[in-house]
Design a protein around this motif. Structure first.
Motif, PDB file in Angstrom:
ATOM      1  N   ARG A 135      23.243  49.939 -53.810  1.00 57.21           N
ATOM      2  CA  ARG A 135      23.960  50.726 -53.968  1.00 57.21           C
ATOM      3  C   ARG A 135      24.519  51.337 -55.394  1.00 57.21           C
ATOM      4  N   THR A 136      23.146  50.679 -56.152  1.00 56.85           N
ATOM      5  CA  THR A 136      23.053  51.583 -57.450  1.00 56.85           C
ATOM      6  C   THR A 136      20.941  51.265 -57.445  1.00 56.85           C
ATOM      7  N   VAL A 137      20.633  52.513 -57.853  1.00 56.95           N
ATOM      8  CA  VAL A 137      19.009  51.915 -59.150  1.00 56.95           C
ATOM      9  C   VAL A 137      19.758  51.820 -60.080  1.00 56.95           C
ATOM     10  N   GLY A 138      18.935  50.712 -60.549  1.00 54.42           N
ATOM     11  CA  GLY A 138      19.478  50.463 -62.337  1.00 54.42           C
ATOM     12  C   GLY A 138      18.952  48.400 -62.522  1.00 54.42           C
ATOM     13  N   GLU A 139      18.334  48.051 -63.240  1.00 54.34           N
ATOM     14  CA  GLU A 139      19.435  48.268 -64.801  1.00 54.34           C
ATOM     15  C   GLU A 139      17.690  49.762 -65.134  1.00 54.34           C
ATOM     16  N   THR A 140      17.445  50.814 -65.307  1.00 56.80           N
ATOM     17  CA  THR A 140      16.636  51.332 -66.051  1.00 56.80           C
ATOM     18  C   THR A 140      16.743  52.193 -67.428  1.00 56.80           C
ATOM     19  N   GLY A 141      15.811  52.457 -68.008  1.00 58.95           N
ATOM     20  CA  GLY A 141      16.367  53.498 -69.226  1.00 58.95           C
ATOM     21  C   GLY A 141      15.442  53.624 -70.232  1.00 58.95           C
ATOM     22  N   LEU A 142      16.273  53.120 -71.468  1.00 57.98           N
ATOM     23  CA  LEU A 142      14.874  52.886 -72.720  1.00 57.98           C
ATOM     24  C   LEU A 142      15.604  51.867 -73.564  1.00 57.98           C
ATOM     25  N   ASP A 143      14.841  50.833 -73.772  1.00 60.08           N
ATOM     26  CA  ASP A 143      15.101  49.703 -74.776  1.00 60.08           C
ATOM     27  C   ASP A 143      13.519  50.461 -76.818  1.00 60.08           C
ATOM     28  N   TYR A 144      13.944  50.705 -77.495  1.00 57.96           N
ATOM     29  CA  TYR A 144      13.760  50.851 -78.637  1.00 57.96           C
ATOM     30  C   TYR A 144      13.593  49.534 -79.756  1.00 57.96           C
ATOM     31  N   PHE A 145      14.003  48.789 -79.184  1.00 54.46           N
ATOM     32  CA  PHE A 145      14.615  47.257 -79.753  1.00 54.46           C
ATOM     33  C   PHE A 145      12.426  46.992 -80.680  1.00 54.46           C
TER      34      PHE A 145
END
Length: 302
Positions: A135-145
């Motif tokens: 029911r969702t696409v994720g988790e996606t994104g950016l991680d600059y740590f």
């Protein structure tokens, strides 16, 4: 006298007046973080404990190839679970064979960490995402740590592919954003966010929250909203309208104060909901009804 350091799960909370949904959890990972001597209730046990305190359902997130298919299987076998699948931004770096992602102070492995190329990994996720219980696409994104310039470029490529997938399938997008607030917002603006976009474990301040709210995004708060050093996150939570508010555990991580450092589980979402209501100066029943209704609107019926 200092509180004795506990190693097990937090104690059971008083049941909530209205049941809620844990917007983001990793059930498959709980057993792997338990200290010696701490019993794992298992999947059925965790779901039962959650229901007893008013956490009626969960969104189980599989954010790598090892956990994505099992997460879909969990959702197909248990009515309390729906799934989300994606390649986590840090996993994207490893699929691309970029050498920048390594523990602080240590040299990265000279060999690629994953044999499956990034494009193929995303194709596998896209196939899984077509299942009814996803029911969702994720988790996606950016991680600059820890990611340097090459890793950040790979993460952006992966993020954009997941945005496109969510829009193609008409699914909500769950975003992982660590030390990358401005760039996450920029990519969403440039590519066009899906109709429903959720910032998982929101970590920005009130100013960022205001921008997300203006754009119509949902903000999901985890146990970190209770941490002593998280005043900016509390201000963001206080400013979030009930119509855009969600709660999550991110179990087995981010256990709320005063149990920080102990393993987390979906049942502990009940404590975080109470903390959110207190932070907002709002009625607990009203907050529970809102976050549960928002989850149902986003993900459909369980």
């Amino acid at each position: 006298m200092a509180r004795k350091r506990e190693r097990g799960f937090p104690p059971a909370a008083e049941p909530l007046p209205v049941p809620v949904v844990d917007n983001h959890t990793h059930l498959e990972a709980i057993a792997g973080v338990l200290p010696d001597g701490v019993a794992d209730p298992g999947l059925i046990g965790h779901l039962a404990q959650a229901e007893r305190v008013g956490v009626r359902a969960v969104v189980q997130i599989g954010c790598d190839l090892d956990s994505a298919a099992p997460s879909v299987a969990m959702a197909e076998q248990h009515r309390q679970i729906v799934a989300g699948v994606a390649i986590h931004p840090n996993e994207a770096v490893l699929h691309a064979g970029v050498r920048e992602l390594a523990p602080d102070g240590l040299e990265p492995d000279p060999a690629p960490r994953h044999e499956v190329p990034l494009a193929e990994a995303i194709e596998q996720i896209a196939a899984l995402a077509r299942a009814d219980r996803v029911r969702t696409v994720g988790e996606t994104g950016l991680d600059y740590f820890r990611a340097g310039p090459q890793g950040r470029a790979v993460q952006r490529e992966s993020f954009r592919a997941h945005i496109a997938l969510a829009k193609e399938l008409g699914l909500p997008l769950q975003i992982h954003d660590r030390e990358a607030h401005a760039d996450v917002l920029e990519v969403l603006a440039a590519d066009g966010a899906p109709e429903a976009t959720v910032f998982h474990c929101f970590s920005g301040d009130a100013e960022m929250a205001a921008e997300c709210i203006r754009r119509g995004y949902y903000l999901s708060f985890a146990g970190s909203v209770t941490f002593r050093n998280a005043e900016e996150v509390r201000q963001a939570a206080a400013a979030t309208p009930l119509s855009q508010l969600l709660v999550e555990t991110d179990a087995p991580y981010l256990t709320p104060h005063p149990w920080r450092g102990q393993p987390n589980a979906p049942s502990v979402a009940a404590a975080t909901v109470r903390a959110l209501a207190e932070t907002k100066g709002a009625d607990l029943t009203e907050v529970c009804s809102a976050v549960d209704g928002n989850a149902e609107s986003l993900y459909g019926p369980w």
